[in-house]
Structures are given as C-alpha cells and as structure tokens.
Scaffold this active site. Structure first.
Site, PDB file in Angstrom:
ATOM      1  N   ASP A   8       0.894  -1.157   0.000  1.00 32.45           N
ATOM      2  CA  ASP A   8       0.000   0.000   0.000  1.00 32.45           C
ATOM      3  C   ASP A   8       0.934   1.210   0.000  1.00 32.45           C
ATOM      4  OD1 ASP A   8      -1.528   2.185   0.703  1.00 32.45           O
ATOM      5  OD2 ASP A   8      -2.542   1.196   2.364  1.00 32.45           O
ATOM      6  N   ILE A   9       0.877   1.993  -1.040  1.00 24.93           N
ATOM      7  CA  ILE A   9       1.862   3.076  -1.219  1.00 24.93           C
ATOM      8  C   ILE A   9       1.834   4.074  -0.064  1.00 24.93           C
ATOM      9  CG2 ILE A   9       0.443   4.702  -2.578  1.00 24.93           C
ATOM     10  CD1 ILE A   9       2.902   4.955  -4.492  1.00 24.93           C
ATOM     11  N   GLY A  30      -9.619   4.216  -5.565  1.00 27.79           N
ATOM     12  CA  GLY A  30      -8.306   3.621  -5.836  1.00 27.79           C
ATOM     13  C   GLY A  30      -7.203   4.203  -4.969  1.00 27.79           C
ATOM     14  N   VAL A  31      -6.049   4.362  -5.563  1.00 27.34           N
ATOM     15  CA  VAL A  31      -4.895   4.852  -4.803  1.00 27.34           C
ATOM     16  C   VAL A  31      -5.112   6.303  -4.354  1.00 27.34           C
ATOM     17  CG1 VAL A  31      -3.504   5.558  -6.812  1.00 27.34           C
ATOM     18  CG2 VAL A  31      -2.369   4.793  -4.738  1.00 27.34           C
ATOM     19  N   ASP A  32      -5.838   7.051  -5.140  1.00 26.35           N
ATOM     20  CA  ASP A  32      -6.171   8.442  -4.799  1.00 26.35           C
ATOM     21  C   ASP A  32      -6.947   8.491  -3.476  1.00 26.35           C
ATOM     22  OD1 ASP A  32      -6.470  11.159  -5.076  1.00 26.35           O
ATOM     23  OD2 ASP A  32      -7.755  11.077  -6.850  1.00 26.35           O
ATOM     24  N   VAL A 119      -8.816   2.227 -12.520  1.00 33.08           N
ATOM     25  CA  VAL A 119     -10.094   2.744 -13.026  1.00 33.08           C
ATOM     26  C   VAL A 119      -9.963   3.274 -14.457  1.00 33.08           C
ATOM     27  CG1 VAL A 119     -11.796   4.587 -12.680  1.00 33.08           C
ATOM     28  CG2 VAL A 119     -10.917   3.348 -10.721  1.00 33.08           C
ATOM     29  N   TYR A 120      -8.835   3.870 -14.784  1.00 30.56           N
ATOM     30  CA  TYR A 120      -8.660   4.471 -16.111  1.00 30.56           C
ATOM     31  C   TYR A 120      -8.428   3.444 -17.218  1.00 30.56           C
ATOM     32  CZ  TYR A 120      -8.833   9.354 -14.483  1.00 30.56           C
ATOM     33  OH  TYR A 120      -9.232  10.571 -13.986  1.00 30.56           O
TER      34      TYR A 120
HETATM   35  N1  APR Z   1      -1.225   1.524  -3.083  1.00 31.36           N
HETATM   36  C1  APR Z   1      -0.650   1.228  -4.266  1.00 31.36           C
HETATM   37  N2  APR Z   1      -1.345   0.996  -5.382  1.00 31.36           N
HETATM   38  C2  APR Z   1      -2.689   1.051  -5.309  1.00 31.36           C
HETATM   39  C3  APR Z   1      -3.377   1.354  -4.104  1.00 31.36           C
HETATM   40  C4  APR Z   1      -2.581   1.603  -2.959  1.00 31.36           C
HETATM   41  N3  APR Z   1      -3.124   1.908  -1.786  1.00 31.36           N
HETATM   42  N4  APR Z   1      -4.713   1.330  -4.357  1.00 31.36           N
HETATM   43  C5  APR Z   1      -4.859   1.027  -5.658  1.00 31.36           C
HETATM   44  N5  APR Z   1      -3.643   0.834  -6.231  1.00 31.36           N
HETATM   45  C6  APR Z   1      -3.299   0.484  -7.614  1.00 31.36           C
HETATM   46  C7  APR Z   1      -4.369  -0.180  -8.448  1.00 31.36           C
HETATM   47  O1  APR Z   1      -4.394  -1.569  -8.177  1.00 31.36           O
HETATM   48  C8  APR Z   1      -3.869   0.117  -9.854  1.00 31.36           C
HETATM   49  O2  APR Z   1      -2.878  -0.839 -10.251  1.00 31.36           O
HETATM   50  O3  APR Z   1      -3.031   1.694  -8.321  1.00 31.36           O
HETATM   51  C9  APR Z   1      -3.177   1.478  -9.713  1.00 31.36           C
HETATM   52  C10 APR Z   1      -3.920   2.646 -10.317  1.00 31.36           C
HETATM   53  O4  APR Z   1      -5.308   2.487 -10.128  1.00 31.36           O
HETATM   54  P1  APR Z   1      -6.314   3.677  -9.809  1.00 31.36           P
HETATM   55  O5  APR Z   1      -6.120   4.138  -8.410  1.00 31.36           O
HETATM   56  O6  APR Z   1      -7.665   3.256 -10.211  1.00 31.36           O
HETATM   57  O7  APR Z   1      -5.771   4.913 -10.757  1.00 31.36           O
HETATM   58  P2  APR Z   1      -6.074   5.256 -12.313  1.00 31.36           P
HETATM   59  O8  APR Z   1      -6.317   4.046 -13.132  1.00 31.36           O
HETATM   60  O9  APR Z   1      -4.959   6.174 -12.715  1.00 31.36           O
HETATM   61  O10 APR Z   1      -7.442   6.037 -12.274  1.00 31.36           O
HETATM   62  C11 APR Z   1      -7.467   7.351 -11.768  1.00 31.36           C
HETATM   63  O11 APR Z   1      -9.244   6.871 -10.264  1.00 31.36           O
HETATM   64  O12 APR Z   1      -9.806   7.180  -8.098  1.00 31.36           O
HETATM   65  C12 APR Z   1      -9.752   7.743  -9.258  1.00 31.36           C
HETATM   66  O13 APR Z   1      -9.380  10.034  -8.649  1.00 31.36           O
HETATM   67  C13 APR Z   1      -8.853   8.956  -9.389  1.00 31.36           C
HETATM   68  O14 APR Z   1     -10.305   9.580 -11.132  1.00 31.36           O
HETATM   69  C14 APR Z   1      -9.004   9.105 -10.847  1.00 31.36           C
HETATM   70  C15 APR Z   1      -8.878   7.686 -11.356  1.00 31.36           C
END
Ligand code: APR
Length: 168
Positions: A8-9, A30-32, A119-120
C-alpha cells in the site's frame, strides 16, 4: 535500480509518493482515495487549490499525515483503445512527476503506483512498460525509485518489463 514492491503506497517511508489523480485533484477511489484517507483533510484543500490540471500533468503538495514528505499528483490518461495518444500522455504524467520531484529539491526516494492501470483502464502490461522506461531515464537522480504494485500480478508485470535486470 528500480525496486518493485507489493505494498500500500501510503505506508512507504519515502520522500515522495505519486498519486494517480484526476484532473480536478479532488480525490477519488483507488490509490487516490487511499492517499487522501491517510494524509488527512488538509490534503483535500491543498490539492484542490492546485487544480484543475490537464492529463499528463502533475503538481506537488505536502504529504501532511503521511510518512512521505510530499505527494505528487499526476493525471494519467483514460484508456480509449490506444488511439488517442494515451501512451504519450502516460509518459508525460511520469515525466511531469519527476519534474515536480526535482523542483522540491530534497526528494531522494520516490514511489509510483501504476498510473492509469486501475479505473482508467490502461492495459497493465503496457502501463508497466511505460513506467519502467520513465524510471530508467531518471534512475541516476535518486537513491531509490520504487514501482509500487498493489498486487502480485502488477508486480510480475513490472518485473517482466524490467527484464533480466530485475533478476537479482
Ligand atoms: N497503493 C498502491 N497501489 C494502489 C493502491 C494503494 N493503496 N490502491 C490502488 N492501487 C493500484 C491499483 O491496483 C492500480 O494498479 O493503483 C493502480 C492505479 O489504479 P487507480 O487508483 O484506479 O488509478 P487510475 O487508473 O490512474 O485512475 C485514476 O481513479 O480514483 C480515481 O481520482 C482517481 O479519477 C481518478 C482515477
């Protein structure tokens, strides 16, 4: 040397973590979402004040309650099948993140999530490839560059993209 970690980052003890943000910089899932929960309310204010930004861009804020001193909010592209310049935009998001890190002046260790690969909808293998190439370009500037995977599947894709250099 790029380090591949499954973690978990938000728990990493590094100078800067990168967030896979959206253009509004208002937090999300997600990670955000994880980063915003761990950093506390102040991050919402700080990041929102710097938005909106374009896809392929990044901004830097303090890390507030995180162990990391900084959060770099990078916006990767939504995957539309690869016909809308997604690869260039993803590369730009990594380059913009490194530019933010350099501008802070005291970032020696940095961790990236797999921007756009959630998600993207960016195909994870191709996202890993772009990430690794961007990290290689900047490897000499940092003590540690971490490709932070959330699961073993993503970690394998990073290791595959790194190739023999990851077989230590
Ligand atoms: N630590 C590390 N990696 C993570 C974590 C975490 N806590 N949570 C999720 N991930 C990974 C996911 O498994 C994926 O491989 O981060 C990667 C990116 O996934 P997303 O968070 O969905 O990011 P993204 O695809 O760039 O989509 C961005 O998602 O939540 C929204 O606000 C954000 O609208 C934006 C979109």
């Amino acid at each position: 040397m790029i380090e591949v970690l499954v973690a978990d980052i938000t728990t990493l003890d590094v100078d800067a973590i990168v967030n896979a943000a959206n253009e509004q910089l208002r937090g999300g899932g997600g990670v955000d979402g994880a980063i915003h929960r761990a950093a506390g309310r102040e991050l919402v204010q700080a990041s929102r004040a710097k938005g909106p930004i374009g896809t392929g861009e990044a901004v830097i804020t303090p890390g507030f309650e995180l162990r990391a001193k900084y959060v770099i909010h990078a916006v990767g592209p939504v995957w539309h099948g690869g016909t809308r310049g997604e690869a260039g935009l993803l590369e730009a998001a990594y380059e913009a993140s490194f530019t933010c890190a350099r501008s802070a002046g005291d970032v020696r260790t940095i961790a990236f999530p797999a921007i756009s690969a959630g998600v993207y909808g960016y195909p994870s293998d191709r996202a890993a490839d772009i990430a690794v190439h961007a990290m290689w370009r900047h490897e000499g500037e940092y003590e540690r560059i971490i490709a932070c995977a959330f699961d073993e599947r993503m970690a394998k894709l990073y290791r595959r993209a790194i190739g023999p250099r990851s077989e230590r």
